[in-house]
Write a protein that holds these residues in place. Structure first.
Motif, PDB file in Angstrom:
ATOM      1  N   ASP A  48       0.854  -1.185   0.000  1.00 53.92           N
ATOM      2  CA  ASP A  48       0.000   0.000   0.000  1.00 53.92           C
ATOM      3  C   ASP A  48       0.889   1.234   0.000  1.00 53.92           C
ATOM      4  O   ASP A  48       1.925   1.263   0.681  1.00 53.92           O
ATOM      5  CB  ASP A  48      -0.894   0.019   1.237  1.00 53.92           C
ATOM      6  N   PHE A  49       0.483   2.241  -0.752  1.00 48.19           N
ATOM      7  CA  PHE A  49       1.223   3.496  -0.808  1.00 48.19           C
ATOM      8  C   PHE A  49       0.215   4.618  -0.948  1.00 48.19           C
ATOM      9  O   PHE A  49      -0.904   4.414  -1.414  1.00 48.19           O
ATOM     10  CB  PHE A  49       2.212   3.482  -1.993  1.00 48.19           C
ATOM     11  N   ARG A  50       0.622   5.788  -0.561  1.00 45.72           N
ATOM     12  CA  ARG A  50      -0.241   6.971  -0.673  1.00 45.72           C
ATOM     13  C   ARG A  50      -0.603   7.253  -2.137  1.00 45.72           C
ATOM     14  O   ARG A  50       0.058   6.772  -3.057  1.00 45.72           O
ATOM     15  CB  ARG A  50       0.461   8.181  -0.060  1.00 45.72           C
ATOM     16  N   LYS A  51      -1.623   8.064  -2.350  1.00 46.11           N
ATOM     17  CA  LYS A  51      -1.970   8.520  -3.700  1.00 46.11           C
ATOM     18  C   LYS A  51      -0.790   9.360  -4.200  1.00 46.11           C
ATOM     19  O   LYS A  51      -0.363  10.310  -3.534  1.00 46.11           O
ATOM     20  CB  LYS A  51      -3.254   9.332  -3.675  1.00 46.11           C
ATOM     21  N   TYR A  52      -0.289   8.997  -5.382  1.00 46.76           N
ATOM     22  CA  TYR A  52       0.937   9.623  -5.883  1.00 46.76           C
ATOM     23  C   TYR A  52       0.972   9.439  -7.393  1.00 46.76           C
ATOM     24  O   TYR A  52       0.998   8.325  -7.890  1.00 46.76           O
ATOM     25  CB  TYR A  52       2.143   8.927  -5.251  1.00 46.76           C
ATOM     26  N   ARG A  53       0.952  10.552  -8.118  1.00 43.98           N
ATOM     27  CA  ARG A  53       0.979  10.502  -9.588  1.00 43.98           C
ATOM     28  C   ARG A  53       2.165  11.312 -10.097  1.00 43.98           C
ATOM     29  O   ARG A  53       2.467  12.388  -9.575  1.00 43.98           O
ATOM     30  CB  ARG A  53      -0.305  11.095 -10.166  1.00 43.98           C
ATOM     31  N   ILE A  54       2.820  10.783 -11.104  1.00 39.62           N
ATOM     32  CA  ILE A  54       3.908  11.483 -11.787  1.00 39.62           C
ATOM     33  C   ILE A  54       3.405  11.848 -13.177  1.00 39.62           C
ATOM     34  O   ILE A  54       3.048  10.956 -13.967  1.00 39.62           O
ATOM     35  CB  ILE A  54       5.170  10.607 -11.901  1.00 39.62           C
ATOM     36  N   LEU A  55       3.359  13.142 -13.459  1.00 44.99           N
ATOM     37  CA  LEU A  55       2.924  13.645 -14.761  1.00 44.99           C
ATOM     38  C   LEU A  55       4.166  14.082 -15.543  1.00 44.99           C
ATOM     39  O   LEU A  55       4.876  14.993 -15.106  1.00 44.99           O
ATOM     40  CB  LEU A  55       1.960  14.819 -14.593  1.00 44.99           C
ATOM     41  N   GLY A  56       4.438  13.435 -16.647  1.00 44.42           N
ATOM     42  CA  GLY A  56       5.575  13.806 -17.494  1.00 44.42           C
ATOM     43  C   GLY A  56       5.148  14.892 -18.458  1.00 44.42           C
ATOM     44  O   GLY A  56       4.476  14.629 -19.448  1.00 44.42           O
ATOM     45  N   ALA A  57       5.520  16.140 -18.147  1.00 44.73           N
ATOM     46  CA  ALA A  57       5.056  17.298 -18.913  1.00 44.73           C
ATOM     47  C   ALA A  57       6.089  17.727 -19.961  1.00 44.73           C
ATOM     48  O   ALA A  57       7.293  17.737 -19.687  1.00 44.73           O
ATOM     49  CB  ALA A  57       4.778  18.460 -17.963  1.00 44.73           C
ATOM     50  N   CYS A  58       5.598  18.084 -21.139  1.00 38.62           N
ATOM     51  CA  CYS A  58       6.483  18.526 -22.213  1.00 38.62           C
ATOM     52  C   CYS A  58       5.847  19.684 -22.976  1.00 38.62           C
ATOM     53  O   CYS A  58       4.679  19.625 -23.346  1.00 38.62           O
ATOM     54  CB  CYS A  58       6.766  17.373 -23.168  1.00 38.62           C
ATOM     55  N   ASN A  59       6.644  20.712 -23.190  1.00 38.52           N
ATOM     56  CA  ASN A  59       6.260  21.832 -24.039  1.00 38.52           C
ATOM     57  C   ASN A  59       7.064  21.652 -25.328  1.00 38.52           C
ATOM     58  O   ASN A  59       8.278  21.910 -25.336  1.00 38.52           O
ATOM     59  CB  ASN A  59       6.590  23.155 -23.338  1.00 38.52           C
ATOM     60  N   PRO A  60       6.441  21.166 -26.406  1.00 41.37           N
ATOM     61  CA  PRO A  60       7.202  20.810 -27.608  1.00 41.37           C
ATOM     62  C   PRO A  60       8.116  21.910 -28.165  1.00 41.37           C
ATOM     63  O   PRO A  60       9.275  21.614 -28.488  1.00 41.37           O
ATOM     64  CB  PRO A  60       6.122  20.396 -28.613  1.00 41.37           C
ATOM     65  N   PRO A  61       7.667  23.174 -28.281  1.00 38.83           N
ATOM     66  CA  PRO A  61       8.591  24.181 -28.816  1.00 38.83           C
ATOM     67  C   PRO A  61       9.831  24.379 -27.938  1.00 38.83           C
ATOM     68  O   PRO A  61      10.948  24.498 -28.451  1.00 38.83           O
ATOM     69  CB  PRO A  61       7.748  25.463 -28.863  1.00 38.83           C
ATOM     70  N   LEU A  62       9.637  24.380 -26.614  1.00 37.89           N
ATOM     71  CA  LEU A  62      10.780  24.555 -25.722  1.00 37.89           C
ATOM     72  C   LEU A  62      11.668  23.316 -25.709  1.00 37.89           C
ATOM     73  O   LEU A  62      12.898  23.417 -25.644  1.00 37.89           O
ATOM     74  CB  LEU A  62      10.314  24.913 -24.309  1.00 37.89           C
ATOM     75  N   ALA A  63      11.052  22.126 -25.777  1.00 44.08           N
ATOM     76  CA  ALA A  63      11.829  20.899 -25.849  1.00 44.08           C
ATOM     77  C   ALA A  63      12.669  20.868 -27.130  1.00 44.08           C
ATOM     78  O   ALA A  63      13.856  20.510 -27.099  1.00 44.08           O
ATOM     79  CB  ALA A  63      10.916  19.680 -25.785  1.00 44.08           C
ATOM     80  N   HIS A  64      12.071  21.268 -28.231  1.00 44.60           N
ATOM     81  CA  HIS A  64      12.796  21.307 -29.508  1.00 44.60           C
ATOM     82  C   HIS A  64      13.982  22.255 -29.423  1.00 44.60           C
ATOM     83  O   HIS A  64      15.106  21.917 -29.824  1.00 44.60           O
ATOM     84  CB  HIS A  64      11.844  21.721 -30.634  1.00 44.60           C
ATOM     85  N   GLU A  65      13.729  23.433 -28.900  1.00 44.98           N
ATOM     86  CA  GLU A  65      14.802  24.425 -28.756  1.00 44.98           C
ATOM     87  C   GLU A  65      15.928  23.878 -27.872  1.00 44.98           C
ATOM     88  O   GLU A  65      17.109  24.038 -28.175  1.00 44.98           O
ATOM     89  CB  GLU A  65      14.221  25.719 -28.165  1.00 44.98           C
ATOM     90  N   GLY A  66      15.552  23.236 -26.780  1.00 46.86           N
ATOM     91  CA  GLY A  66      16.551  22.698 -25.866  1.00 46.86           C
ATOM     92  C   GLY A  66      17.361  21.575 -26.480  1.00 46.86           C
ATOM     93  O   GLY A  66      18.590  21.522 -26.330  1.00 46.86           O
ATOM     94  N   ILE A  67      16.698  20.667 -27.189  1.00 48.10           N
ATOM     95  CA  ILE A  67      17.410  19.544 -27.806  1.00 48.10           C
ATOM     96  C   ILE A  67      18.299  20.025 -28.949  1.00 48.10           C
ATOM     97  O   ILE A  67      19.374  19.466 -29.180  1.00 48.10           O
ATOM     98  CB  ILE A  67      16.415  18.452 -28.247  1.00 48.10           C
ATOM     99  N   GLU A  68      17.868  21.076 -29.636  1.00 50.26           N
ATOM    100  CA  GLU A  68      18.734  21.665 -30.672  1.00 50.26           C
ATOM    101  C   GLU A  68      20.021  22.207 -30.047  1.00 50.26           C
ATOM    102  O   GLU A  68      21.092  22.095 -30.624  1.00 50.26           O
ATOM    103  CB  GLU A  68      18.000  22.795 -31.412  1.00 50.26           C
ATOM    104  N   ALA A  69      19.918  22.794 -28.851  1.00 48.48           N
ATOM    105  CA  ALA A  69      21.083  23.373 -28.181  1.00 48.48           C
ATOM    106  C   ALA A  69      21.945  22.310 -27.505  1.00 48.48           C
ATOM    107  O   ALA A  69      23.153  22.484 -27.356  1.00 48.48           O
ATOM    108  CB  ALA A  69      20.638  24.401 -27.145  1.00 48.48           C
ATOM    109  N   GLU A  70      21.324  21.219 -27.093  1.00 51.22           N
ATOM    110  CA  GLU A  70      22.032  20.161 -26.342  1.00 51.22           C
ATOM    111  C   GLU A  70      21.378  18.830 -26.691  1.00 51.22           C
ATOM    112  O   GLU A  70      20.336  18.477 -26.139  1.00 51.22           O
ATOM    113  CB  GLU A  70      21.934  20.448 -24.841  1.00 51.22           C
TER     114      GLU A  70
END
Length: 134
Positions: A48-70
């Motif tokens: 048993d564990f507490r209620k716990y959710r992990i939401l993987g959030a992505c902003n595509p334009p910012l992700a694209h910009e970041g991956i282009e840089a690194e």
């Protein structure tokens, strides 16, 4: 130094999850994955564990910009936002602090992107109703 942006939130757990997803969408983030930790631990570990959710959030334009840089930045994406039940039964929302996370990369080209994501996450948290302190 904290590695997350935090807020205690008023409302039921499921309502807070929905409100968080809506606030993320308003800031241009999609939720690419939604991990129900409570259910996963119950199924895989029979605990048993507490209620716990992990939401993987992505902003595509910012992700694209970041991956282009690194190019290796994808290993740190998506940015996680967690919603969980606290020990006293309240609900908390925490988002990874992208400025702290991207400090590890040591690429100045990512500084503006990290600041932009942080500002958006702060607005997400600010939009959620605060819990009443007793």
């Amino acid at each position: 130094m904290s590695y997350t942006l935090d807020k205690q939130v008023a409302g039921s757990f499921n309502d807070v999850v929905a409100q968080t997803e809506e606030a993320l969408a308003e800031e241009g983030f999609g939720v690419l994955c939604d991990i129900d930790v409570e259910a996963t631990f119950a199924k895989k570990l029979d605990v048993d564990f507490r209620k716990y959710r992990i939401l993987g959030a992505c902003n595509p334009p910012l992700a694209h910009e970041g991956i282009e840089a690194e190019l290796g930045l994808g290993a740190l994406l998506p940015c996680n936002v967690i919603v969980y039940e606290t020990d006293d039964g309240d609900v908390a929302v925490r988002a990874v602090d992208p400025e702290v996370l991207l400090d590890a990369v040591d690429n100045p080209e990512l500084d503006e992107i990290a600041a932009e994501v942080r500002e958006r996450f702060e607005r997400v948290l600010d939009s959620l109703p605060e819990s009443v302190e007793e």
